[in-house]
Design a protein around this motif. Sequence first.
Motif, PDB file in Angstrom:
ATOM      1  N   VAL A   1       0.834  -1.202   0.000  1.00  0.00           N
ATOM      2  CA  VAL A   1       0.000   0.000   0.000  1.00  0.00           C
ATOM      3  C   VAL A   1       0.868   1.251   0.000  1.00  0.00           C
ATOM      4  N   GLY A   2       2.064   1.134   0.605  1.00  0.00           N
ATOM      5  CA  GLY A   2       2.961   2.285   0.604  1.00  0.00           C
ATOM      6  C   GLY A   2       3.209   2.816  -0.789  1.00  0.00           C
ATOM      7  N   TRP A   3       3.258   1.916  -1.775  1.00  0.00           N
ATOM      8  CA  TRP A   3       3.536   2.345  -3.138  1.00  0.00           C
ATOM      9  C   TRP A   3       2.381   3.127  -3.745  1.00  0.00           C
ATOM     10  N   ILE A   4       1.167   2.927  -3.253  1.00  0.00           N
ATOM     11  CA  ILE A   4       0.050   3.766  -3.690  1.00  0.00           C
ATOM     12  C   ILE A   4       0.299   5.205  -3.258  1.00  0.00           C
ATOM     13  N   PHE A   5       0.709   5.374  -2.016  1.00  0.00           N
ATOM     14  CA  PHE A   5       0.975   6.721  -1.512  1.00  0.00           C
ATOM     15  C   PHE A   5       2.205   7.330  -2.168  1.00  0.00           C
ATOM     16  N   TYR A   6       3.220   6.499  -2.479  1.00  0.00           N
ATOM     17  CA  TYR A   6       4.400   7.034  -3.159  1.00  0.00           C
ATOM     18  C   TYR A   6       4.017   7.562  -4.548  1.00  0.00           C
ATOM     19  N   ALA A   7       3.128   6.834  -5.220  1.00  0.00           N
ATOM     20  CA  ALA A   7       2.659   7.284  -6.530  1.00  0.00           C
ATOM     21  C   ALA A   7       1.840   8.565  -6.400  1.00  0.00           C
ATOM     22  N   LEU A   8       0.964   8.630  -5.387  1.00  0.00           N
ATOM     23  CA  LEU A   8       0.165   9.842  -5.166  1.00  0.00           C
ATOM     24  C   LEU A   8       1.062  11.049  -4.908  1.00  0.00           C
ATOM     25  N   ALA A   9       2.089  10.844  -4.088  1.00  0.00           N
ATOM     26  CA  ALA A   9       3.002  11.947  -3.777  1.00  0.00           C
ATOM     27  C   ALA A   9       3.726  12.418  -5.029  1.00  0.00           C
ATOM     28  N   ALA A  10       4.171  11.470  -5.861  1.00  0.00           N
ATOM     29  CA  ALA A  10       4.849  11.857  -7.101  1.00  0.00           C
ATOM     30  C   ALA A  10       3.886  12.586  -8.038  1.00  0.00           C
ATOM     31  N   ALA A  11       2.636  12.119  -8.106  1.00  0.00           N
ATOM     32  CA  ALA A  11       1.648  12.760  -8.973  1.00  0.00           C
ATOM     33  C   ALA A  11       1.288  14.157  -8.490  1.00  0.00           C
ATOM     34  N   SER A  12       1.517  14.431  -7.206  1.00  0.00           N
ATOM     35  CA  SER A  12       1.229  15.779  -6.702  1.00  0.00           C
ATOM     36  C   SER A  12       2.091  16.832  -7.383  1.00  0.00           C
ATOM     37  N   LEU A  13       3.218  16.410  -7.947  1.00  0.00           N
ATOM     38  CA  LEU A  13       4.068  17.357  -8.671  1.00  0.00           C
ATOM     39  C   LEU A  13       3.303  18.000  -9.822  1.00  0.00           C
ATOM     40  N   PHE A  14       2.501  17.216 -10.542  1.00  0.00           N
ATOM     41  CA  PHE A  14       1.708  17.758 -11.653  1.00  0.00           C
ATOM     42  C   PHE A  14       0.680  18.759 -11.130  1.00  0.00           C
ATOM     43  N   ILE A  15       0.071  18.463  -9.969  1.00  0.00           N
ATOM     44  CA  ILE A  15      -0.943  19.356  -9.401  1.00  0.00           C
ATOM     45  C   ILE A  15      -0.302  20.644  -8.914  1.00  0.00           C
ATOM     46  N   TYR A  16       0.833  20.540  -8.245  1.00  0.00           N
ATOM     47  CA  TYR A  16       1.537  21.745  -7.790  1.00  0.00           C
ATOM     48  C   TYR A  16       1.885  22.641  -8.974  1.00  0.00           C
ATOM     49  N   ARG A  17       2.391  22.055 -10.031  1.00  0.00           N
ATOM     50  CA  ARG A  17       2.792  22.878 -11.186  1.00  0.00           C
ATOM     51  C   ARG A  17       1.592  23.548 -11.841  1.00  0.00           C
ATOM     52  N   ARG A  18       0.447  22.851 -11.841  1.00  0.00           N
ATOM     53  CA  ARG A  18      -0.732  23.438 -12.477  1.00  0.00           C
ATOM     54  C   ARG A  18      -1.408  24.457 -11.566  1.00  0.00           C
ATOM     55  N   ARG A  19      -1.564  24.116 -10.287  1.00  0.00           N
ATOM     56  CA  ARG A  19      -2.300  24.975  -9.365  1.00  0.00           C
ATOM     57  C   ARG A  19      -1.461  26.110  -8.800  1.00  0.00           C
ATOM     58  N   PHE A  20      -0.169  25.860  -8.632  1.00  0.00           N
ATOM     59  CA  PHE A  20       0.718  26.859  -8.043  1.00  0.00           C
ATOM     60  C   PHE A  20       1.898  27.144  -8.969  1.00  0.00           C
ATOM     61  N   PRO A  21       1.652  27.706 -10.146  1.00  0.00           N
ATOM     62  CA  PRO A  21       2.751  27.935 -11.089  1.00  0.00           C
ATOM     63  C   PRO A  21       3.779  28.948 -10.593  1.00  0.00           C
ATOM     64  N   ASP A  22       3.381  29.792  -9.617  1.00  0.00           N
ATOM     65  CA  ASP A  22       4.270  30.858  -9.156  1.00  0.00           C
ATOM     66  C   ASP A  22       5.099  30.480  -7.930  1.00  0.00           C
ATOM     67  N   LEU A  23       4.905  29.270  -7.411  1.00  0.00           N
ATOM     68  CA  LEU A  23       5.725  28.854  -6.278  1.00  0.00           C
ATOM     69  C   LEU A  23       7.201  28.820  -6.672  1.00  0.00           C
ATOM     70  N   ILE A  24       8.058  29.185  -5.733  1.00  0.00           N
ATOM     71  CA  ILE A  24       9.491  29.172  -5.999  1.00  0.00           C
ATOM     72  C   ILE A  24       9.970  27.736  -6.155  1.00  0.00           C
ATOM     73  N   ARG A  25      10.604  27.456  -7.271  1.00  0.00           N
ATOM     74  CA  ARG A  25      11.131  26.110  -7.548  1.00  0.00           C
ATOM     75  C   ARG A  25      12.624  26.214  -7.855  1.00  0.00           C
ATOM     76  N   PRO A  26      13.463  26.137  -6.821  1.00  0.00           N
ATOM     77  CA  PRO A  26      14.909  26.260  -7.055  1.00  0.00           C
ATOM     78  C   PRO A  26      15.476  25.094  -7.859  1.00  0.00           C
TER      79      PRO A  26
END
Length: 482
Positions: A392-417
Amino acid sequence: MVHCESRSAVTTLDTGVGSLGNSQTATVLTAAAESPNQLRRILGMWDLVLMIVGTVIGSGIFLVPGAVLRAVGNSVPVALAVWLAGGLLSLLGALTYGELSAMKPQAGGLYVYIRDCYGPFPAFLFGWTMFFVISSGSIATLAVAFGNYLGEFVQLSPFEIKIVAVLMILVIAVVNVLGTRKSANLLNVTTAIKVGAILAFGTVLLLRGTHTVFGDEASSPIHQTPGIVGFGLAMISVLWAYEGWQYITYTAGETVNPQRIFPLAFFAGTGALIIIYVFANLGYLAALGTSGVAGSTRVAASALSMVVSHGAGKLVAIAILISMFSAANAVILNAPRVCYAMAKDGLFFASLSRVHPRFGTPALAVCAAAIWSAVLAASGTYEQLLTYVVFVGWIFYALAAASLFIYRRRFPDLIRPYRVPGYPFTPALFIVAALALVANTIATQPMRATIGLGIVFLGAPAYIFWRRSAARSDGRNLVRNE
């Protein structure tokens, strides 16, 4: 009030992903994470690199190479390819989490990303599963295995093994309560020792081994062309051996200059693991040959006994003892930060969000994790729980990785060093691999998968309880302020 602010953030998030689209929500999240009740930023680049290596290398590389080789029909090139592929998949995930960690350097890591992008309920289920099964079960497993391997030197009864396991958990808990710096220093030393031991073993095996690494593959009595199923089974074993690199995201709130350090640490740590694992496998093959590795369940001890002496197995036992102690220390250094983040959001016992005024650690969260791990170790239930839930941990690991797409779409102005190279393919490949592992478990072991998911969703009533408690507390605070 700190808890009032944190719970307000959770209330805002509970409206779903759509609520993340405005800057006000992002401001609330940031404010909720930054409070007077903070952890101290004291971890550096090499702390994180050694933390990755120390968490991942437990007992897997000493035990599973034989199972990997058998799964692929004793094909050495394919077996080595699986070790490389498992490492590269881990690297893809690490590079993805590198961007997330640099962008959101807060204690809790994956919990924070899941909370921000999918709401508090799935984030709570992740934290619930981490606390009650995955991290505590891992600590209990390592502690009991530590007691078992101590039997190489001292005869211990089953009861005494459990006593040793509980005492080991107590020791690492005390160190982690007394200071993150102390725990990191201990982890750095033990990790350096076990990596040095693996490299030394591998060098001796390569120099004194009598087999050509690829030479006797064709003559192996069970050599056959591996199929997709065999490759998949081997990959599961390898990914288990690589498991744990994501734990360092939980300490993002204690890392100096996390925007720069996390991407470098992920790359260096996972890269080092690939080199160490492949090198060890080459040493085993040189010492035992293809058939010897495939036929061994304790390949490191068998290999050293073959090229050095029968007593050399005790050297491996010492290395494994240090390795398991180091890995358990790494887990208890990282995992309680998830409970700490949950408690700050009002989704766990409020006391677990407290930072010790003298030691600067989430002392109560560490103690809670240690007590539950000790209960699992003493009762012997950890093995069954982990068997059901680890996938089940791998379900959450996939969700966390997929959050990158949501962050980029919803928060395009966040600082990304730092931005993950190869986007969107890098995170997408990792997500596909993680979900394939989950799908394989569901298809081949449906009953185990059903029980595992059931254990996870047992957290739903607890979530409702803490949500209602948080709402009542917010109401009382509101009345006082008026």
